[in-house]
Design a protein around this motif. Sequence first.
Motif, PDB file in Angstrom:
ATOM      1  N   PHE A   1       0.833  -1.212   0.000  1.00  0.00           N
ATOM      2  CA  PHE A   1       0.000   0.000   0.000  1.00  0.00           C
ATOM      3  C   PHE A   1       0.865   1.258   0.000  1.00  0.00           C
ATOM      4  CE2 PHE A   1      -4.323  -1.495   0.463  1.00  0.00           C
ATOM      5  CZ  PHE A   1      -4.120  -2.822   0.783  1.00  0.00           C
ATOM      6  N   TYR A   2       0.538   2.155  -0.920  1.00  0.00           N
ATOM      7  CA  TYR A   2       1.320   3.399  -1.001  1.00  0.00           C
ATOM      8  C   TYR A   2       0.465   4.519  -1.594  1.00  0.00           C
ATOM      9  CZ  TYR A   2       4.999   6.751  -1.941  1.00  0.00           C
ATOM     10  OH  TYR A   2       5.755   7.900  -1.947  1.00  0.00           O
ATOM     11  N   ASN A   3       0.793   5.737  -1.188  1.00  0.00           N
ATOM     12  CA  ASN A   3       0.219   6.928  -1.812  1.00  0.00           C
ATOM     13  C   ASN A   3       1.307   7.995  -1.762  1.00  0.00           C
ATOM     14  OD1 ASN A   3      -1.159   9.413  -2.299  1.00  0.00           O
ATOM     15  ND2 ASN A   3      -3.089   8.389  -1.802  1.00  0.00           N
ATOM     16  N   ARG A   4       1.597   8.614  -2.902  1.00  0.00           N
ATOM     17  CA  ARG A   4       2.730   9.552  -2.938  1.00  0.00           C
ATOM     18  C   ARG A   4       2.497  10.763  -2.032  1.00  0.00           C
ATOM     19  NH1 ARG A   4       1.721  13.873  -6.016  1.00  0.00           N
ATOM     20  NH2 ARG A   4      -0.289  13.737  -7.074  1.00  0.00           N
ATOM     21  N   LEU A   5       1.241  11.026  -1.637  1.00  0.00           N
ATOM     22  CA  LEU A   5       0.962  12.189  -0.773  1.00  0.00           C
ATOM     23  C   LEU A   5       1.539  12.010   0.633  1.00  0.00           C
ATOM     24  CD1 LEU A   5      -2.717  12.935  -1.851  1.00  0.00           C
ATOM     25  CD2 LEU A   5      -0.629  14.156  -2.519  1.00  0.00           C
ATOM     26  N   ILE A   6       1.743  10.760   1.051  1.00  0.00           N
ATOM     27  CA  ILE A   6       2.154  10.495   2.441  1.00  0.00           C
ATOM     28  C   ILE A   6       3.499  11.143   2.772  1.00  0.00           C
ATOM     29  CG2 ILE A   6       3.338   8.238   2.267  1.00  0.00           C
ATOM     30  CD1 ILE A   6       0.522   8.762   4.692  1.00  0.00           C
TER      31      ILE A   6
ATOM     32  N   PRO B   1      11.628  14.663  15.020  1.00  0.00           N
ATOM     33  CA  PRO B   1      12.335  13.499  14.453  1.00  0.00           C
ATOM     34  C   PRO B   1      11.503  12.644  13.496  1.00  0.00           C
ATOM     35  CG  PRO B   1      11.966  13.241  16.844  1.00  0.00           C
ATOM     36  CD  PRO B   1      11.462  14.593  16.478  1.00  0.00           C
ATOM     37  N   MET B   2      10.165  12.715  13.617  1.00  0.00           N
ATOM     38  CA  MET B   2       9.331  11.873  12.737  1.00  0.00           C
ATOM     39  C   MET B   2       9.216  12.523  11.359  1.00  0.00           C
ATOM     40  SD  MET B   2       7.594   9.275  12.115  1.00  0.00           S
ATOM     41  CE  MET B   2       6.545   8.264  13.128  1.00  0.00           C
ATOM     42  N   LYS B   3       9.716  11.818  10.335  1.00  0.00           N
ATOM     43  CA  LYS B   3       9.766  12.372   8.979  1.00  0.00           C
ATOM     44  C   LYS B   3       9.013  11.457   8.009  1.00  0.00           C
ATOM     45  CE  LYS B   3      13.093  15.330  10.271  1.00  0.00           C
ATOM     46  NZ  LYS B   3      12.699  16.695  10.637  1.00  0.00           N
ATOM     47  N   PRO B   4       7.775  11.805   7.652  1.00  0.00           N
ATOM     48  CA  PRO B   4       7.044  10.965   6.685  1.00  0.00           C
ATOM     49  C   PRO B   4       7.776  10.793   5.336  1.00  0.00           C
ATOM     50  CG  PRO B   4       5.525  12.412   7.834  1.00  0.00           C
ATOM     51  CD  PRO B   4       6.907  12.848   8.232  1.00  0.00           C
TER      52      PRO B   4
ATOM     53  N   ASP C   1       5.927  16.496  21.111  1.00  0.00           N
ATOM     54  CA  ASP C   1       5.744  15.167  20.524  1.00  0.00           C
ATOM     55  C   ASP C   1       4.631  15.115  19.474  1.00  0.00           C
ATOM     56  OD1 ASP C   1       7.779  14.109  21.973  1.00  0.00           O
ATOM     57  OD2 ASP C   1       6.555  12.792  23.237  1.00  0.00           O
ATOM     58  N   ASN C   2       3.504  15.761  19.798  1.00  0.00           N
ATOM     59  CA  ASN C   2       2.339  15.664  18.903  1.00  0.00           C
ATOM     60  C   ASN C   2       1.876  17.041  18.438  1.00  0.00           C
ATOM     61  OD1 ASN C   2       1.633  12.681  18.953  1.00  0.00           O
ATOM     62  ND2 ASN C   2       1.916  13.203  21.096  1.00  0.00           N
ATOM     63  N   PRO C   3       2.634  17.640  17.536  1.00  0.00           N
ATOM     64  CA  PRO C   3       2.272  18.970  17.057  1.00  0.00           C
ATOM     65  C   PRO C   3       1.059  18.901  16.124  1.00  0.00           C
ATOM     66  CG  PRO C   3       4.097  18.114  15.782  1.00  0.00           C
ATOM     67  CD  PRO C   3       3.813  17.092  16.847  1.00  0.00           C
ATOM     68  N   THR C   4       0.427  20.046  15.889  1.00  0.00           N
ATOM     69  CA  THR C   4      -0.541  20.103  14.787  1.00  0.00           C
ATOM     70  C   THR C   4       0.245  20.557  13.563  1.00  0.00           C
ATOM     71  OG1 THR C   4      -1.068  22.397  15.254  1.00  0.00           O
ATOM     72  CG2 THR C   4      -2.429  20.742  16.333  1.00  0.00           C
ATOM     73  N   PHE C   5      -0.138  20.078  12.419  1.00  0.00           N
ATOM     74  CA  PHE C   5       0.506  20.521  11.177  1.00  0.00           C
ATOM     75  C   PHE C   5      -0.494  20.426  10.040  1.00  0.00           C
ATOM     76  CE2 PHE C   5       1.717  16.084  12.043  1.00  0.00           C
ATOM     77  CZ  PHE C   5       1.341  15.417  10.883  1.00  0.00           C
ATOM     78  N   SER C   6      -0.183  21.064   8.946  1.00  0.00           N
ATOM     79  CA  SER C   6      -1.119  21.109   7.824  1.00  0.00           C
ATOM     80  C   SER C   6      -1.408  19.696   7.325  1.00  0.00           C
ATOM     81  CB  SER C   6      -0.507  21.961   6.707  1.00  0.00           C
ATOM     82  OG  SER C   6      -1.317  21.865   5.570  1.00  0.00           O
ATOM     83  N   GLY C   7      -2.678  19.351   7.276  1.00  0.00           N
ATOM     84  CA  GLY C   7      -3.077  18.048   6.750  1.00  0.00           C
ATOM     85  C   GLY C   7      -2.940  16.915   7.744  1.00  0.00           C
ATOM     86  N   LEU C   8      -2.741  17.257   9.022  1.00  0.00           N
ATOM     87  CA  LEU C   8      -2.584  16.214  10.043  1.00  0.00           C
ATOM     88  C   LEU C   8      -3.684  15.146   9.956  1.00  0.00           C
ATOM     89  CD1 LEU C   8      -1.875  14.875  12.801  1.00  0.00           C
ATOM     90  CD2 LEU C   8      -2.927  16.818  13.929  1.00  0.00           C
ATOM     91  N   PHE C   9      -4.930  15.593   9.783  1.00  0.00           N
ATOM     92  CA  PHE C   9      -6.028  14.624   9.774  1.00  0.00           C
ATOM     93  C   PHE C   9      -5.957  13.721   8.540  1.00  0.00           C
ATOM     94  CE2 PHE C   9     -10.596  13.404   9.233  1.00  0.00           C
ATOM     95  CZ  PHE C   9     -10.651  12.576  10.348  1.00  0.00           C
ATOM     96  N   SER C  10      -5.627  14.314   7.386  1.00  0.00           N
ATOM     97  CA  SER C  10      -5.506  13.491   6.164  1.00  0.00           C
ATOM     98  C   SER C  10      -4.404  12.452   6.340  1.00  0.00           C
ATOM     99  CB  SER C  10      -5.180  14.354   4.952  1.00  0.00           C
ATOM    100  OG  SER C  10      -6.072  15.413   4.862  1.00  0.00           O
TER     101      SER C  10
ATOM    102  N   PHE D   1      -4.908   8.511   5.883  1.00  0.00           N
ATOM    103  CA  PHE D   1      -4.135   7.667   4.958  1.00  0.00           C
ATOM    104  C   PHE D   1      -3.523   6.473   5.700  1.00  0.00           C
ATOM    105  CE2 PHE D   1      -3.666  11.466   2.028  1.00  0.00           C
ATOM    106  CZ  PHE D   1      -4.355  10.883   0.983  1.00  0.00           C
ATOM    107  N   SER D   2      -2.882   6.800   6.832  1.00  0.00           N
ATOM    108  CA  SER D   2      -2.217   5.749   7.596  1.00  0.00           C
ATOM    109  C   SER D   2      -3.218   4.647   7.998  1.00  0.00           C
ATOM    110  CB  SER D   2      -1.561   6.396   8.820  1.00  0.00           C
ATOM    111  OG  SER D   2      -1.263   5.448   9.777  1.00  0.00           O
ATOM    112  N   ALA D   3      -4.396   5.089   8.485  1.00  0.00           N
ATOM    113  CA  ALA D   3      -5.405   4.135   8.943  1.00  0.00           C
ATOM    114  C   ALA D   3      -6.082   3.427   7.762  1.00  0.00           C
ATOM    115  CB  ALA D   3      -6.448   4.853   9.785  1.00  0.00           C
TER     116      ALA D   3
END
Length: 415
Positions: free
Chosen positions: A15-20, A30-33, A136-145, A149-151
Amino acid sequence: MIQADSDSSRRVAYFYNRLIGKFHYGKEHPMKPKRIAMAHSLIVNFGQLYRSLDVYLIREAQLEELKKFHDPEYVTYLSQYMSDNKVNFVKEYCSTNNDGVIPENLLEEYRLITKWSQNKNTKNLNAEYKVGDSADNPTFSGLFSYCQFSAGASIDCAHTILTGQADIAINWSGGLHHAKKKEAAGFCYINDIVLCILELLRIYVRVLYVDIDCHHGDGVEEAFYLTNRVMTLSFHQYGDDFFPGTGQLNSVGLGVGRYYAVNVPLKPGISDGPYLDLFKKVTSRVMETFRPDCVVVQCGADSLSLDRLGALNLSIKGHGQCITYMKQFGVPLILLGGGGYTIQNVSRCWAYETGLCLGQNIDEPIPTNDVYYKNYSGDYHLHFPIQEHVENKNKAEDLNKIVSQVYDHLKNLEN
Ligand code: V1P
Ligand code: CA
Ligand code: ZN
């Protein structure tokens, strides 16, 4: 009974989507999609790999699907962090194209956007849900999307397995094991793993969860702590305030779930030899005792040597041997991503493990046409050298004690 690995030609759903790869937690985070896009690029560029996979486009899970585990209010709250693109698209489409009539398929999104644009004061909820109130858990643009995607991919991994379309399903965008029912934690907002397992439990009687991320899989353990239909097994670094601080040997589950949670706490520095010895001893006994219908593995790559956050000392081959070992049981397998903060090694590791699923043992240099080629500057090998100088703080007797304790716990489940 342990089955032999009779064929290496398993059907593998990937499973992949280039938007991720475009989502961004923030410069210092440190978390880099992007590491998912880097892994994908290697998978595409390594010889026969990509052609042998069944590639599926990741879709966004819908709110109702997320609410199968998460608190409905929490999901609605998170939905305000839709991407600006989506908000603009929905607003524009609803205002210009339809004479004020909102199309059925955009109704839910329109309702949510209006709700949050009227209510600017979300400070209290941020604190309650632990979103945007710590590094640890910032808000960022598109966080919900990003969460959708992950789920979406982890839920669909379950579907490809349940429908018999695949023997192994892979979602490197998943594995976000710390998220709780109504709380973000440790870079995780929505627990795609719990959602995946819940989907499997619609058909399967027993699901085994194995977590080789260097952090304790606390969110998944907590979700299934009271049930005997899911066994959770986590190997993790433990002690000296290492995050999240749970996962002691004696955390074993409660009620009918007693002895269905298994924890293997480790000190820093464990290398391939002792780790694999321990891993095989524990998982073989777990497989014999629990006899799962399906195995979900969280393949966090922060258990690799040289990780920015973790202090374990595995090589990519060692990490990969855990996957090969789980594969040889011949039970349907789902592989999910997770942590991993030295991103060149994460992409190397997950590309290599995608190969292992197909029975391919890749050992070629990073292809020169890889778009991320420059990210590997200094070392274009797939495998990095073993770190011989790192001290293994786990004594042989400590590891033997862990094995015998786990065996004692599992004896309670034999009948
Ligand atoms: O240690 C903590 C917090 C700070 N204490 C009050 C608790 N957080 C860790 C979180 C690690 C999350 C791992 C996620 C995963 O298991 C699954 C995706 O891999 C943390 C750390 C650390 N060294 O453990 N956060 C950060 N570093 C951090 C550093 C810079 C910016 C933001 C977060
Ligand atoms: Ca773990
Ligand atoms: Zn981790």
